[in-house]
Each structure stands twice: as structure tokens, then as C-alpha cells.
Design an enzyme around this catalytic site. Structure first.
Site, PDB file in Angstrom:
ATOM      1  N   LYS A 281      81.688  77.003  23.897  1.00 20.13           N
ATOM      2  CA  LYS A 281      81.349  75.806  23.123  1.00 20.13           C
ATOM      3  C   LYS A 281      80.916  76.198  21.715  1.00 20.13           C
ATOM      4  O   LYS A 281      80.412  77.298  21.507  1.00 20.13           O
ATOM      5  CB  LYS A 281      80.199  75.060  23.808  1.00 20.13           C
ATOM      6  CG  LYS A 281      80.604  74.268  25.035  1.00 20.13           C
ATOM      7  CD  LYS A 281      79.432  73.460  25.559  1.00 20.13           C
ATOM      8  CE  LYS A 281      79.816  72.675  26.802  1.00 20.13           C
ATOM      9  NZ  LYS A 281      80.861  71.672  26.592  1.00 20.13           N
ATOM     10  N   ARG A 355      83.934  69.863  37.359  1.00 22.45           N
ATOM     11  CA  ARG A 355      84.833  69.428  38.436  1.00 22.45           C
ATOM     12  C   ARG A 355      85.131  70.561  39.409  1.00 22.45           C
ATOM     13  O   ARG A 355      85.422  70.335  40.575  1.00 22.45           O
ATOM     14  CB  ARG A 355      86.116  68.844  37.821  1.00 22.45           C
ATOM     15  CG  ARG A 355      86.871  69.809  36.957  1.00 22.45           C
ATOM     16  CD  ARG A 355      87.845  69.133  36.008  1.00 22.45           C
ATOM     17  NE  ARG A 355      87.179  68.603  34.816  1.00 22.45           N
ATOM     18  CZ  ARG A 355      87.804  67.941  33.847  1.00 22.45           C
ATOM     19  NH1 ARG A 355      89.099  67.698  33.927  1.00 22.45           N
ATOM     20  NH2 ARG A 355      87.147  67.499  32.804  1.00 22.45           N
TER      21      ARG A 355
HETATM   22  N1  BES Z   1      79.064  69.434  30.456  1.00 21.31           N
HETATM   23  C1  BES Z   1      80.236  69.131  29.717  1.00 21.31           C
HETATM   24  C2  BES Z   1      80.358  67.650  29.399  1.00 21.31           C
HETATM   25  C3  BES Z   1      79.468  67.131  28.313  1.00 21.31           C
HETATM   26  C4  BES Z   1      79.799  67.304  26.985  1.00 21.31           C
HETATM   27  C5  BES Z   1      78.355  66.404  28.628  1.00 21.31           C
HETATM   28  C6  BES Z   1      78.981  66.796  25.995  1.00 21.31           C
HETATM   29  C7  BES Z   1      77.557  65.891  27.642  1.00 21.31           C
HETATM   30  C8  BES Z   1      77.862  66.075  26.322  1.00 21.31           C
HETATM   31  C9  BES Z   1      81.460  69.524  30.519  1.00 21.31           C
HETATM   32  O1  BES Z   1      81.328  70.620  31.333  1.00 21.31           O
HETATM   33  C10 BES Z   1      82.536  69.841  29.532  1.00 21.31           C
HETATM   34  O2  BES Z   1      82.387  70.788  28.823  1.00 21.31           O
HETATM   35  N2  BES Z   1      83.580  69.025  29.507  1.00 21.31           N
HETATM   36  C11 BES Z   1      84.636  69.195  28.582  1.00 21.31           C
HETATM   37  C12 BES Z   1      85.923  68.974  29.327  1.00 21.31           C
HETATM   38  C13 BES Z   1      87.152  69.320  28.525  1.00 21.31           C
HETATM   39  C14 BES Z   1      87.221  70.813  28.314  1.00 21.31           C
HETATM   40  C15 BES Z   1      88.356  68.828  29.266  1.00 21.31           C
HETATM   41  C16 BES Z   1      84.465  68.169  27.469  1.00 21.31           C
HETATM   42  O3  BES Z   1      84.102  67.036  27.743  1.00 21.31           O
HETATM   43  O4  BES Z   1      84.677  68.541  26.320  1.00 21.31           O
HETATM   44 MN    MN Z   2      81.716  72.416  30.287  1.00 17.39          MN
END
Ligand code: BES
Ligand code: MN
Ligand code: ZN
Length: 500
Positions: A281, A355
Site C-alpha cells: 500500500k 477475502r
Molecule cells: N483492508 C483493505 C480495504 C480497505 C481499504 C478498507 C481502505 C478501508 C479503507 C483491503 O484489504 C484491500 O486492500 N482491498 C483492496 C482490494 C483491491 C486490491 C482489489 C482495495 O480496496 O483497494
Molecule cells: Mn488489503
């Protein structure tokens, strides 16, 4: 905080703060009229001078009011005929104001306000919950005991709710008890959410679960990585690979009904820190990914609330807990893993990890033959885009279940919204090399994430709650919200009523 019900004389009550409603209409409620008379027109004169009006959410603190014994008088605008949402926000504003005074005791007369859709018991519950919500602080990690900390501390300890009429007393007492159990669940979820990743590790969560098991008479089981490997949880373990902290699968059981009764199962995403893995991230606000275990925190909060209410229902909680980090042993984009269900997954983005841990936890939960299964997860950033921080997303393969969840959300003022699913979305998960990819190929990321989970819940009545937007707040008010503990508690409460 202690909350009790009483029909004391408000004019004589020796309390630190008397909390009284001001209506927008002409006719003021009984307590307000009593005070008006004893204070020789104080409230009317404040209305006249424009210092308070009856608009919902307007508040005025009057120090040393004359004609009554209370040290302070807190006037609260309640509108004309508030509904559940108006009343929830009004009581919260009033409670915040109360907690900003140095009051230790308070007598609250907001109980006598008629609220559309809420009986006396529900009103007592809402007021009690609002005060505990406003009184919550997370200061265990602050060591300075200076003035600043003292000022931020909430001094309110004893609340007396004014009895509405004796015929409602037992309903109101029940409402207060429910509120205390739910507020404790919310506070627990907030505490767990607010703890940083270096303290709240998967093992820490497991140990907390064991402690809560003792205090709340829950059966607890914790699976280590060897057990998970033996069960074939290749998806879950692929997320944990990059971390030195071992993964845990936590199972908590509340048995409130006959053993043969099918349980409701709640599954909570427990990523104690989500750095994204190799699909790292960006740095901005990455600290907020300590909240990526709020699904876990809220299902743990909910089962504690349910146990405290001693609800006649069987409820199981399953929490897959691990970290998502990059390292030389971390899963790589393109890696293919086998889930417990036997289905293979091509991991195109290691940041879509929620997931992966949930699918194995869902497959594991099939052994309980759940009546309903609901997973709760901070799953997608796309959900924050869709619904903001206001509503939790509901996606489900069962209309009855999603309706029940929506009703519970409305009643608890812990709002949600149904989103669609379907093959058009599910098709986006196609992979050239495995049974499915772990990300969709287009937009609608919250829905494709739900479709992914849907491939593991075909045999169950299932709903998925995406709480990415609702589980915490950013900015000056940064912190865990404890949502959706109120909605989940309400849902289980309603389910248990169907049982008895
Ligand atoms: N924990 C995150 C989702 C999230 C992002 C929650 C920002 C709250 C605020 C999750 O694990 C994630 O990183 N999801 C990705 C999925 C994508 C790579 C398909 C996302 O939402 O960017
Ligand atoms: Mn994630
Ligand atoms: Zn995540």
C-alpha cells in the site's frame, strides 16, 4: 457507568445535571413545564432571547439554575415529533454535552418524549446507549496525567433515567440492561480496533477471546497454523506467509438454546495490520490499516453483548486472524493457492487478502450447519467510495436474511444498504490459470469481492457486511466506531425472540 430508573421529584433532585427536553411545538413535556414554573419562566425567557430553540440537536447548558436543586440544567431541543434517527442523533449530542461538563451524576428526563417507531423501552435503551457512547475514551496508552488528559476524561458515573409511567417500568429496565450489554460490546470493539498492530496481534486477539470466554461463559477454541494446514486452509495461510506473527483461527460459542438448535454464525475479518503484502500500500494513512481487524472486533463485541443479555440463542463467532506484510517469504502476485473448499485461487493482488482469509473461515463454518451466516469485514476501499462513512454495505444470497439485517440496522440507527450481486459481476473473477482470481477485472470492487465470497457460501444462507467505511473515523476524530455491533446485536436479539 451505572444507569437506573426512578420516578423522583425533578425539582428536588440533588444531581450534578438535570437533562430536560425542549420541544419545537408549543406544548412542552411535563418535566419541562414543572421546571418552567419552579424557575419562574426561565426556559421561556431563554427561548425568547434565542439562546435555545426546540430544533433537534440544539443544546444549552444553564449553570446554577434557580428554583431547582440540580447544579446544572441541560436543555435539549428535540424537534416536534422525532423519529428513531432524530432521537438517536439528539440524544448523542445531549450526551456529548453532558460528558463535557464535570458532572458525576445526572438525571435525564428525555424519556418522556414521544418518538415515532420507539416505545418506552426502546427510548430508554437509546438514551442509555448514547450516554455510554459519548463517555467512551481510549486513553490506556497515554501516560501523561496532566490537565489536558483530565479535561478529556469523562466524569459521568451515575445516570438516573426518569420513569415515564409505572406501566412502562419493566420495559424501560429491560431497555437499560440491553443498552449496557450492547454498549459494553461496542466499547470492547472500539478498544480492540484502536489498539495498534504491535500490540493487537493475531495471538493477542486469541488471548483476549480466551479471557472473554472466561468472563462471559463462552466456549473458546483457537487453531494454530499446523491445524489450519491440516484442514487445507491454503488461502488463509498464503496471507500469513509474509509475517513472523503466526495466524490464528479463533472460535467462540455462546450456547443459549438447546444444543440441537442450529446456530447463527458470525465471521469477522481479523487482519491485525494490512500493509498490502507484496502489492504494498502507499504510505499515506497506512497506519489506519490497524483497523483492518474491525470485522473481528465487532463480532467479538457482539457475542459478548449477546452473552451478557443471556439471549436464548446459539451464536458462534469465527475469526481468521493474521497480518498482511511484504517479506521474502510473502506470497507473490500470480501465485496460485488451494482453499479449504478445494477451489484454486490465482492471487493477482496480495492486497485483496481479506477475502482469502474469509473464504477458508466460511468453509470451516459449514461444520456448524448455520441457520444464517454473516461475515463482517473492512473488505474494500470501493465500499467507501460507494456508501461513504454513513452506511454499511449488505450483500447476500438470501432475501429474508438481508431484510432482517436491514431492519435491525434501521432499528439500531446503525445504518446499512443493500447492494446487488449477480453473474455479470461474478464473471469478472475469471482466471486463465486457476478456478478464480482474487480480484475482479473491472469496477464495482465491493460487489466482485462479495461474489468471491459467494463462491464459498453456496450451501448456506449467507450475508456479507462491508464495513470499510463505517468501522472507523479518520481525521481529528480518528478512532474505531464500534459499528456494526449495535446492528448485529439487534439482529441476534430479533432472532432470539423468534426462538422463544
Ligand atoms: N483492508 C483493505 C480495504 C480497505 C481499504 C478498507 C481502505 C478501508 C479503507 C483491503 O484489504 C484491500 O486492500 N482491498 C483492496 C482490494 C483491491 C486490491 C482489489 C482495495 O480496496 O483497494
Ligand atoms: Mn488489503
Ligand atoms: Zn485488508
Amino acid at each position: 457507568m451505572k444507569i437506573q430508573l426512578s420516578s423522583l421529584d425533578v425539582l428536588r433532585a440533588r444531581t450534578d445535571c438535570l437533562v430536560v427536553a425542549v420541544r419545537e411545538g408549543t406544548q412542552q413535556p411535563p418535566t419541562t413545564r414543572k421546571i418552567e414554573k419552579a424557575s419562574k419562566g426561565l426556559i421561556q425567557s431563554l427561548i425568547h432571547s434565542g439562546d435555545i430553540d426546540g430544533r433537534p440537536g440544539s443544546v444549552l447548558l444553564v449553570p446554577s439554575p434557580m428554583g431547582i436543586q440540580a447544579k446544572r440544567l441541560l436543555l435539549v431541543g428535540v424537534g416536534d415529533k422525532p423519529d428513531i434517527d432524530d432521537f438517536a442523533s439528539t440524544t448523542l449530542v445531549a450526551a456529548r454535552q453532558l460528558c463535557s461538563t464535570r458532572s458525576v451524576s445526572a438525571v435525564v428526563a428525555l424519556t418522556e418524549i414521544a418518538v415515532t417507531g420507539a416505545d418506552a423501552g426502546t427510548r430508554a435503551r437509546m438514551i442509555s446507549q448514547a450516554i455510554q457512547e459519548a463517555g467512551y475514551r481510549f486513553s490506556e496508552l497515554k501516560t501523561t496525567k496532566g490537565k489536558e488528559t483530565a479535561r478529556r476524561h469523562c466524569t459521568v458515573k451515575r445516570i438516573t433515567l426518569l420513569s415515564d409511567s409505572t406501566k412502562n417500568d419493566s420495559a424501560m429496565r429491560a431497555g437499560i440492561q440491553e443498552a449496557c450489554a450492547i454498549a459494553n460490546g461496542v466499547a470492547l470493539a472500539k478498544d480492540l480496533g484502536n489498539l495498534p498492530g504491535n500490540i493487537c496481534t493475531p495471538n493477542y486477539l486469541a488471548n483476549q477471546a480466551k479471557k472473554l470466554g472466561n468472563s462471559h461463559k463462552l466456549k473458546i477454541k483457537v487453531l494454530d497454523e499446523a491445524k489450519m494446514k491440516a484442514l487445507g486452509m491454503g488461502a488463509l495461510l498464503s496471507v500469513s506467509r509474509g509475517s513472523r506473527e503466526p495466524a490464528r483461527l479463533i472460535v467462540m460459542e455462546h450456547q443459549g438454546a438447546r444444543r440441537s438448535d442450529a446456530p447463527v454464525v458470525l465471521v469477522g475479518k481479523g487482519i491485525t495490520f494490512d500493509a498490502g503484502g507484496i502489492s504494498l500500500k502507499p504510505a499515506a494513512a497506512m497506519d489506519e490499516m490497524k483497523y483492518d481487524m474491525c470485522g473481528a472486533a465487532t463480532v467479538i463485541g457482539a457475542i459478548c453483548a449477546v452473552a451478557e443479555m443471556k439471549l436464548p440463542i446459539n451464536l458462534n463467532v469465527v475469526v481468521p486472524a493474521c497480518e498482511n506484510r511484504p517479506s521474502s517469504s510473502a506470497t507473490l502476485p500470480g501465485d496460485i493457492v488451494k482453499s479449504m473448499s478445494g477451489q484454486t485461487i490465482e492471487i493477482l493482488n496480495t492486497d485483496a487478502e481479506g477475502r482469502l482469509i474469509l473464504c477458508d473461515a466460511l468453509t470451516y463454518s459449514e461444520r456448524f450447519n448455520p441457520k444464517f451466516i454473516v461475515d463482517v469485514a473492512t473488505l474494500t476501499g470501493a465500499c467507501v467510495v460507494a456508501l461513504g462513512h454513513i452506511r454499511t454495505a449488505i450483500m447476500s444470497n438470501n432475501e429474508d436474511l438481508s431484510n432482517n439485517l436491514m431492519d435491525a440496522a434501521d432499528k439500531a440507527s446503525d445504518k446499512a444498504w443493500k447492494m446487488p450481486m449477480g453473474s455479470e459481476y461474478d464473471n469478472q473473477l475469471k482466471s486463465n490459470f486457476a478456478d478464480m482470481a482474487n480480484i475482479g477485472s473491472g469496477y464495482g470492487g465491493s460487489i466482485t469481492a462479495a461474489c468471491f465470497l459467494g463462491r464459498f457460501t453456496k450451501n448456506m444462507k449467507w450475508a456479507h457486511l462491508d464495513i470499510a467505511g463505517t468501522a472507523w473515523k479518520s481525521g481529528a476524530q480518528k478512532g474505531s466506531t464500534g459499528r456494526p455491533v449495535p446492528m448485529l446485536s439487534e439482529f441476534i436479539l430479533n432472532q432470539s425472540k423468534k426462538n422463544s
